[in-house]
Design a protein around this motif. Sequence first.
Motif, short mmCIF file in Angstrom:
data_model
loop_
_atom_site.label_atom_id
_atom_site.label_comp_id
_atom_site.label_asym_id
_atom_site.label_seq_id
_atom_site.Cartn_x
_atom_site.Cartn_y
_atom_site.Cartn_z
N MET A 49 0.84 -1.20 0.00
CA MET A 49 0.00 0.00 0.00
C MET A 49 0.88 1.25 0.00
O MET A 49 1.92 1.30 0.63
CB MET A 49 -0.91 0.01 1.24
N PHE A 50 0.43 2.24 -0.74
CA PHE A 50 1.16 3.50 -0.84
C PHE A 50 0.97 4.30 0.45
O PHE A 50 -0.15 4.60 0.86
CB PHE A 50 0.64 4.32 -2.03
N GLY A 51 2.08 4.63 1.13
CA GLY A 51 2.00 5.36 2.38
C GLY A 51 2.73 6.69 2.32
O GLY A 51 3.36 7.04 1.31
N ILE A 52 2.67 7.43 3.43
CA ILE A 52 3.30 8.74 3.49
C ILE A 52 4.81 8.64 3.24
O ILE A 52 5.41 9.50 2.60
CB ILE A 52 3.01 9.40 4.86
N SER A 53 5.42 7.58 3.74
CA SER A 53 6.86 7.40 3.57
C SER A 53 7.26 7.21 2.12
O SER A 53 8.43 7.36 1.75
CB SER A 53 7.34 6.22 4.40
N ASP A 54 6.26 6.86 1.28
CA ASP A 54 6.56 6.64 -0.13
C ASP A 54 6.51 7.92 -0.96
O ASP A 54 6.92 7.92 -2.13
CB ASP A 54 5.55 5.64 -0.73
N ILE A 55 5.99 9.02 -0.38
CA ILE A 55 5.84 10.27 -1.13
C ILE A 55 7.18 10.78 -1.66
O ILE A 55 7.29 11.14 -2.84
CB ILE A 55 5.12 11.33 -0.29
N PRO A 56 8.24 10.86 -0.81
CA PRO A 56 9.54 11.31 -1.36
C PRO A 56 10.04 10.43 -2.49
O PRO A 56 10.61 10.93 -3.47
CB PRO A 56 10.47 11.24 -0.15
N LYS A 57 9.81 9.12 -2.37
CA LYS A 57 10.23 8.21 -3.43
C LYS A 57 9.44 8.47 -4.71
O LYS A 57 9.99 8.41 -5.81
CB LYS A 57 10.03 6.76 -2.99
N PHE A 58 8.17 8.76 -4.55
CA PHE A 58 7.32 9.06 -5.70
C PHE A 58 7.81 10.32 -6.41
O PHE A 58 7.92 10.35 -7.64
CB PHE A 58 5.87 9.23 -5.26
N ILE A 59 8.10 11.36 -5.61
CA ILE A 59 8.57 12.63 -6.19
C ILE A 59 9.89 12.42 -6.92
O ILE A 59 10.11 12.91 -8.03
CB ILE A 59 8.72 13.71 -5.09
N LEU A 60 10.81 11.66 -6.30
CA LEU A 60 12.09 11.37 -6.91
C LEU A 60 11.91 10.61 -8.21
O LEU A 60 12.54 10.92 -9.24
CB LEU A 60 12.96 10.56 -5.94
N ALA A 61 11.03 9.62 -8.18
CA ALA A 61 10.77 8.83 -9.38
C ALA A 61 10.17 9.69 -10.47
O ALA A 61 10.53 9.57 -11.65
CB ALA A 61 9.84 7.66 -9.05
N PHE A 62 9.27 10.60 -10.09
CA PHE A 62 8.60 11.46 -11.07
C PHE A 62 9.60 12.36 -11.78
O PHE A 62 9.57 12.51 -13.00
CB PHE A 62 7.53 12.29 -10.37
N PHE A 63 10.50 12.99 -11.01
CA PHE A 63 11.42 13.95 -11.59
C PHE A 63 12.62 13.30 -12.26
O PHE A 63 13.35 13.96 -13.00
CB PHE A 63 11.90 14.94 -10.53
N ILE A 64 12.86 12.03 -12.02
CA ILE A 64 13.97 11.33 -12.67
C ILE A 64 13.46 10.38 -13.75
O ILE A 64 13.98 10.36 -14.87
CB ILE A 64 14.82 10.57 -11.64
N LEU A 65 12.45 9.58 -13.41
CA LEU A 65 11.99 8.56 -14.34
C LEU A 65 11.19 9.12 -15.51
O LEU A 65 11.30 8.63 -16.63
CB LEU A 65 11.16 7.51 -13.59
N MET A 66 10.38 10.14 -15.27
CA MET A 66 9.59 10.71 -16.36
C MET A 66 10.46 11.22 -17.51
O MET A 66 10.18 10.93 -18.68
CB MET A 66 8.68 11.82 -15.83
N PRO A 67 11.54 11.97 -17.22
CA PRO A 67 12.41 12.39 -18.33
C PRO A 67 13.06 11.21 -19.05
O PRO A 67 13.22 11.25 -20.27
CB PRO A 67 13.47 13.26 -17.64
N VAL A 68 13.43 10.17 -18.29
CA VAL A 68 14.03 8.99 -18.91
C VAL A 68 13.03 8.33 -19.85
O VAL A 68 13.37 7.94 -20.98
CB VAL A 68 14.50 7.98 -17.83
N ILE A 69 11.80 8.21 -19.39
CA ILE A 69 10.75 7.60 -20.22
C ILE A 69 10.49 8.44 -21.46
O ILE A 69 10.30 7.92 -22.56
CB ILE A 69 9.46 7.42 -19.39
N SER A 70 10.51 9.76 -21.28
CA SER A 70 10.32 10.67 -22.41
C SER A 70 11.44 10.52 -23.43
O SER A 70 11.20 10.48 -24.65
CB SER A 70 10.25 12.12 -21.91
#
Length: 227
Positions: A1-22
Motif C-alpha cells: 500500500m502507498f504510504g506517506i513514507s513513499d511520497i519522497p520516493k514518488f517525487i524522486l521517481a517522477f522527476f527522474i523517471l519521467m524524463p528517462v521515459i520521455s
Amino acid sequence: MFGISDIPKFILAFFILMPVISILHEGGHVFFAWLMGGKNIKVTVGTGKPLFRLGMLEVRKYYFWYGVCTFENIRRKEKLANILIFSGGALFNLLSTIAVMMLVENGYFEEGIATYQFTYFSLYYIFFAILPMPYPDGNYSDGKIILDLIRGKDEVIMERTYRIQWNEDGKQWHVLDHENKMIHSFKEEEEAIEKARFVAQENRPSKVVNSKEGEEKEIHNYPRIPL
C-alpha cells in the motif's frame, strides 16, 4: 500500500523517471526517422526555455514534462515509413517496460516504487501516444496519424510545397506558398531560401523547392512531427 513514507520516493521517481521515459519515447521516433534517412534530427525534452544542449538532445527548464522529435529530409516518405516513425515512441516504451519487468522477475532489479513508477508512467505514455485523438494546438497523437494512414487518409502526410522562384522582370527572388501566392520577395537567393524554410517548418508536412532555370529541385522537406 502507498504510504506517506513513499511520497519522497514518488517525487524522486517522477522527476527522474519521467524524463528517462520521455527520452526513450523520443528515441523510438529518432531510430525510425534515422532508418528512413532523416537528417538534422533533434530531440527536445521538457518545455520552457532551454537549459542545455548535448548533441541532438536539448533539455528545457521543465524537463520532466513533454518531449518532441524533429527531423527533416527523410528519403522514404511513403505510408509504411511514416507508420514506423510514429509507432517508434510507443514501441520503445513497450520494449523498455517489458525489459524492466523481466529484470525484476529474474532478480536483477529489486521490486519497489521506482520500478513500479517506471512501468506505470511508461504505460501512461503508451496509452496517450496511441490513443487516436486531436490535440488543442492542431497536432494529432501518434495513434491518430497511424490510424488515419491505415484507413488510407494519406492527406495527413501530404506535403505543402513552398517555392523560391527567380523573377527576371523585378530581378528578385519570390517566395511562393502552396497556392503559388507570393509570400515575400528578396534580392538574395539565400534570404529567400531562409524565409521559405521558416514558413515550411511552421506548416508541416511541407517541402521547399527551388524553381531555377525551368527545373525544380527539392531543398528541404519537413515531415509531420511525432510527439
